[in-house]
Design a protein around this motif. Structure first.
Motif, PDB file in Angstrom:
ATOM      1  N   MET A   1     -30.748  22.697  14.996  1.00  0.00           N
ATOM      2  CA  MET A   1     -29.838  21.730  15.608  1.00  0.00           C
ATOM      3  C   MET A   1     -30.647  20.578  16.196  1.00  0.00           C
ATOM      4  O   MET A   1     -31.691  20.792  16.833  1.00  0.00           O
ATOM      5  CB  MET A   1     -29.021  22.404  16.713  1.00  0.00           C
ATOM      6  N   ASP A   2     -30.173  19.362  15.992  1.00  0.00           N
ATOM      7  CA  ASP A   2     -30.833  18.173  16.516  1.00  0.00           C
ATOM      8  C   ASP A   2     -30.469  18.005  17.985  1.00  0.00           C
ATOM      9  O   ASP A   2     -29.343  17.635  18.330  1.00  0.00           O
ATOM     10  CB  ASP A   2     -30.389  16.950  15.702  1.00  0.00           C
ATOM     11  N   ASN A   3     -31.433  18.281  18.881  1.00  0.00           N
ATOM     12  CA  ASN A   3     -31.165  18.212  20.316  1.00  0.00           C
ATOM     13  C   ASN A   3     -30.840  16.804  20.788  1.00  0.00           C
ATOM     14  O   ASN A   3     -30.264  16.628  21.866  1.00  0.00           O
ATOM     15  CB  ASN A   3     -32.359  18.751  21.102  1.00  0.00           C
ATOM     16  N   SER A   4     -31.222  15.811  19.994  1.00  0.00           N
ATOM     17  CA  SER A   4     -30.943  14.426  20.390  1.00  0.00           C
ATOM     18  C   SER A   4     -29.446  14.124  20.371  1.00  0.00           C
ATOM     19  O   SER A   4     -29.006  13.127  20.949  1.00  0.00           O
ATOM     20  CB  SER A   4     -31.682  13.450  19.466  1.00  0.00           C
ATOM     21  N   LEU A   5     -28.684  14.997  19.695  1.00  0.00           N
ATOM     22  CA  LEU A   5     -27.232  14.780  19.638  1.00  0.00           C
ATOM     23  C   LEU A   5     -26.539  15.264  20.903  1.00  0.00           C
ATOM     24  O   LEU A   5     -25.365  14.954  21.137  1.00  0.00           O
ATOM     25  CB  LEU A   5     -26.650  15.521  18.433  1.00  0.00           C
ATOM     26  N   ILE A   6     -27.273  16.031  21.732  1.00  0.00           N
ATOM     27  CA  ILE A   6     -26.673  16.616  22.917  1.00  0.00           C
ATOM     28  C   ILE A   6     -26.959  15.756  24.137  1.00  0.00           C
ATOM     29  O   ILE A   6     -28.098  15.339  24.368  1.00  0.00           O
ATOM     30  CB  ILE A   6     -27.241  18.033  23.175  1.00  0.00           C
ATOM     31  N   ARG A   7     -25.940  15.486  24.900  1.00  0.00           N
ATOM     32  CA  ARG A   7     -26.135  14.804  26.178  1.00  0.00           C
ATOM     33  C   ARG A   7     -25.465  15.635  27.275  1.00  0.00           C
ATOM     34  O   ARG A   7     -24.536  16.398  27.003  1.00  0.00           O
ATOM     35  CB  ARG A   7     -25.562  13.392  26.148  1.00  0.00           C
ATOM     36  N   CYS A   8     -25.955  15.521  28.482  1.00  0.00           N
ATOM     37  CA  CYS A   8     -25.370  16.229  29.616  1.00  0.00           C
ATOM     38  C   CYS A   8     -24.719  15.218  30.546  1.00  0.00           C
ATOM     39  O   CYS A   8     -25.253  14.119  30.750  1.00  0.00           O
ATOM     40  CB  CYS A   8     -26.434  17.013  30.368  1.00  0.00           C
ATOM     41  N   GLU A   9     -23.582  15.585  31.078  1.00  0.00           N
ATOM     42  CA  GLU A   9     -22.885  14.657  31.969  1.00  0.00           C
ATOM     43  C   GLU A   9     -22.122  15.414  33.047  1.00  0.00           C
ATOM     44  O   GLU A   9     -21.829  16.598  32.900  1.00  0.00           O
ATOM     45  CB  GLU A   9     -21.928  13.760  31.178  1.00  0.00           C
ATOM     46  N   ARG A  10     -21.833  14.720  34.121  1.00  0.00           N
ATOM     47  CA  ARG A  10     -21.100  15.293  35.244  1.00  0.00           C
ATOM     48  C   ARG A  10     -19.629  15.463  34.852  1.00  0.00           C
ATOM     49  O   ARG A  10     -19.026  14.583  34.228  1.00  0.00           O
ATOM     50  CB  ARG A  10     -21.218  14.356  36.458  1.00  0.00           C
ATOM     51  N   VAL A  11     -19.058  16.601  35.192  1.00  0.00           N
ATOM     52  CA  VAL A  11     -17.651  16.904  34.897  1.00  0.00           C
ATOM     53  C   VAL A  11     -16.768  16.377  36.022  1.00  0.00           C
ATOM     54  O   VAL A  11     -17.113  16.482  37.208  1.00  0.00           O
ATOM     55  CB  VAL A  11     -17.460  18.425  34.739  1.00  0.00           C
ATOM     56  N   THR A  12     -15.619  15.811  35.671  1.00  0.00           N
ATOM     57  CA  THR A  12     -14.644  15.321  36.639  1.00  0.00           C
ATOM     58  C   THR A  12     -13.353  16.134  36.521  1.00  0.00           C
ATOM     59  O   THR A  12     -13.189  16.945  35.608  1.00  0.00           O
ATOM     60  CB  THR A  12     -14.335  13.837  36.411  1.00  0.00           C
ATOM     61  N   LYS A  13     -12.427  15.886  37.427  1.00  0.00           N
ATOM     62  CA  LYS A  13     -11.137  16.591  37.392  1.00  0.00           C
ATOM     63  C   LYS A  13     -10.402  16.363  36.075  1.00  0.00           C
ATOM     64  O   LYS A  13      -9.699  17.243  35.582  1.00  0.00           O
ATOM     65  CB  LYS A  13     -10.252  16.123  38.544  1.00  0.00           C
ATOM     66  N   GLU A  14     -10.582  15.170  35.513  1.00  0.00           N
ATOM     67  CA  GLU A  14      -9.880  14.820  34.271  1.00  0.00           C
ATOM     68  C   GLU A  14     -10.404  15.607  33.066  1.00  0.00           C
ATOM     69  O   GLU A  14      -9.787  15.604  31.998  1.00  0.00           O
ATOM     70  CB  GLU A  14     -10.008  13.317  34.003  1.00  0.00           C
ATOM     71  N   ASP A  15     -11.521  16.296  33.230  1.00  0.00           N
ATOM     72  CA  ASP A  15     -12.127  17.031  32.124  1.00  0.00           C
ATOM     73  C   ASP A  15     -11.668  18.488  32.053  1.00  0.00           C
ATOM     74  O   ASP A  15     -12.208  19.267  31.267  1.00  0.00           O
ATOM     75  CB  ASP A  15     -13.656  17.016  32.256  1.00  0.00           C
ATOM     76  N   TYR A  16     -10.681  18.855  32.857  1.00  0.00           N
ATOM     77  CA  TYR A  16     -10.250  20.266  32.942  1.00  0.00           C
ATOM     78  C   TYR A  16      -9.977  20.866  31.564  1.00  0.00           C
ATOM     79  O   TYR A  16     -10.493  21.940  31.229  1.00  0.00           O
ATOM     80  CB  TYR A  16      -8.998  20.370  33.815  1.00  0.00           C
ATOM     81  N   GLU A  17      -9.170  20.233  30.750  1.00  0.00           N
ATOM     82  CA  GLU A  17      -8.801  20.790  29.445  1.00  0.00           C
ATOM     83  C   GLU A  17     -10.019  20.909  28.528  1.00  0.00           C
ATOM     84  O   GLU A  17     -10.134  21.870  27.757  1.00  0.00           O
ATOM     85  CB  GLU A  17      -7.721  19.925  28.787  1.00  0.00           C
ATOM     86  N   LYS A  18     -10.932  19.964  28.600  1.00  0.00           N
ATOM     87  CA  LYS A  18     -12.144  20.034  27.779  1.00  0.00           C
ATOM     88  C   LYS A  18     -13.007  21.226  28.176  1.00  0.00           C
ATOM     89  O   LYS A  18     -13.594  21.894  27.319  1.00  0.00           O
ATOM     90  CB  LYS A  18     -12.948  18.738  27.918  1.00  0.00           C
ATOM     91  N   VAL A  19     -13.089  21.492  29.476  1.00  0.00           N
ATOM     92  CA  VAL A  19     -13.866  22.632  29.946  1.00  0.00           C
ATOM     93  C   VAL A  19     -13.226  23.934  29.489  1.00  0.00           C
ATOM     94  O   VAL A  19     -13.895  24.845  28.994  1.00  0.00           O
ATOM     95  CB  VAL A  19     -14.008  22.606  31.484  1.00  0.00           C
ATOM     96  N   MET A  20     -11.911  24.035  29.624  1.00  0.00           N
ATOM     97  CA  MET A  20     -11.211  25.259  29.236  1.00  0.00           C
ATOM     98  C   MET A  20     -11.287  25.506  27.730  1.00  0.00           C
ATOM     99  O   MET A  20     -11.207  26.649  27.272  1.00  0.00           O
ATOM    100  CB  MET A  20      -9.736  25.194  29.663  1.00  0.00           C
ATOM    101  N   ALA A  21     -11.471  24.440  26.959  1.00  0.00           N
ATOM    102  CA  ALA A  21     -11.519  24.578  25.498  1.00  0.00           C
ATOM    103  C   ALA A  21     -12.884  25.055  24.999  1.00  0.00           C
ATOM    104  O   ALA A  21     -13.020  25.415  23.822  1.00  0.00           O
ATOM    105  CB  ALA A  21     -11.162  23.241  24.839  1.00  0.00           C
ATOM    106  N   ILE A  22     -13.900  25.080  25.859  1.00  0.00           N
ATOM    107  CA  ILE A  22     -15.238  25.505  25.434  1.00  0.00           C
ATOM    108  C   ILE A  22     -15.213  26.940  24.925  1.00  0.00           C
ATOM    109  O   ILE A  22     -15.762  27.267  23.875  1.00  0.00           O
ATOM    110  CB  ILE A  22     -16.246  25.369  26.591  1.00  0.00           C
TER     111      ILE A  22
END
Length: 321
Positions: A1-22
């Protein structure tokens, strides 16, 4: 896997559904995942930070970091990686990123702490190998019942009008107990208090962090340290049912029934599903006779669910040796 494709970012309240979908919450901890219910509560607390590993616009990893101990310790909690990217180093990439530019990088942070299920987490094996230092180990047991059963049993016991030697504890009193050398010897011999799976040092400044909107703290025999019993409850709605987490410190005795009466008074006022699981947690080697007897009166029965205990550990951050 190309690690350059991965970025890390701070989660906000609006990201709830994205977190639950992991990862489907129903597949985490045998359906006992607390994050769907705790997410908004935790993200609003100033000592919590949530981060995600992102590929494109998809969240593929998640970690919750909790700062405690006067800012000297950061606890890693609720780590999860999507099935598609499992085993590809996502958790390691996130950890390294946060060590370089996140909460672990802050100059005041000395310790990186962890707490994990003794049966299902590799934490105990890692402490045995000396990779982490074990700070405490606790046993736990599970019981279950149904809400209507608990309500009926609670009303019967509450109407007995028995005088109670137990009382609720506010943040100030909890802080005093944590600061008391006499009580610490009996309640927290490892100088640690684990509540809601967070391993806090037993110091006064952690009291406001231990007590959240979901927390009740009860004490009995406070004037006699060797007989003092301190109990802390938290609750959350999980896919499988409503969880009542019950941490007990000190002399487990017949007073536990009166503790439960006060905890259930607050617990039953909440909205919840019909099925209830109670997890009782205490020091390693605890005899559960008193708790078994007390919860049976409230309609609970012992069950096997997910593990047998919790292990807490820490490691000193290398660049701050």
């Amino acid at each position: 896997m190309d690690n350059s494709l991965i970025r890390c970012e701070r989660v906000t309240k609006e990201d709830y559904e994205k977190v639950m979908a992991i990862l489907p919450p129903s597949e985490i901890y045998n359906g006992g995942d607390y994050l769907p219910d705790y997410f908004h509560l935790l993200i609003d607390m100033p000592n919590n930070e949530m981060y995600a590993a992102v590929i494109g616009d998809k969240f593929v990893g998640f970690a919750l970091k909790t700062t405690i101990d006067d800012g000297r310790s950061v606890v890693t909690r609720a780590v999860r990686v999507s099935k598609e990217y499992a085993g590809k180093g996502i958790a390691g990439i996130m950890s390294k990123w946060m060590d370089i530019g996140g909460p672990l990088y802050r100059p005041e942070v000395i310790w990186h702490k962890f707490s994990g299920n003794r049966t299902h987490s590799p934490l105990l094996q890692l402490t045995d190998k000396g990779i982490f230092n074990k700070t405490s180990e606790q046993d736990f047991v599970f019981y279950d019942t149904h809400k209507r059963t608990l309500e009926i049993k609670y009303n019967v016991i509450e109407n007995e009008n028995q005088s109670s030697k137990a009382e609720y504890v506010d943040v100030n009193l909890l802080g005093q107990v944590l600061a008391s050398t006499d009580h610490k010897h009996y309640l927290f011999p490892d100088n640690e208090i684990v509540a809601d799976d967070v391993p806090y040092s037993a110091i006064k400044s952690n009291a406001p962090l231990i007590v959240s909107k979901r927390t009740a703290v009860v004490v009995s025999d406070l004037n006699c340290p060797q007989r003092t019993l301190l109990s802390i409850s938290n609750c959350f709605q999980a896919p499988i049912g409503m969880f009542f987490i019950f941490n007990v410190y000190g002399c487990l005795s017949e007073n536990i029934k009166k503790h439960l009466l006060l905890h259930f008074a607050k617990f039953l006022s909440r909205s919840m599903s019909e099925y209830i699981l109670l997890r009782g947690i205490s020091s390693k080697g605890t005899s559960w006779t008193f708790l078994d007897s007390a919860v049976e009166e409230f309609g609970f029965k012992r069950i096997e669910f997910y593990g047998t205990g919790v292990v807490s550990a820490r490691k000193r951050i290398k660049n701050k040796l």
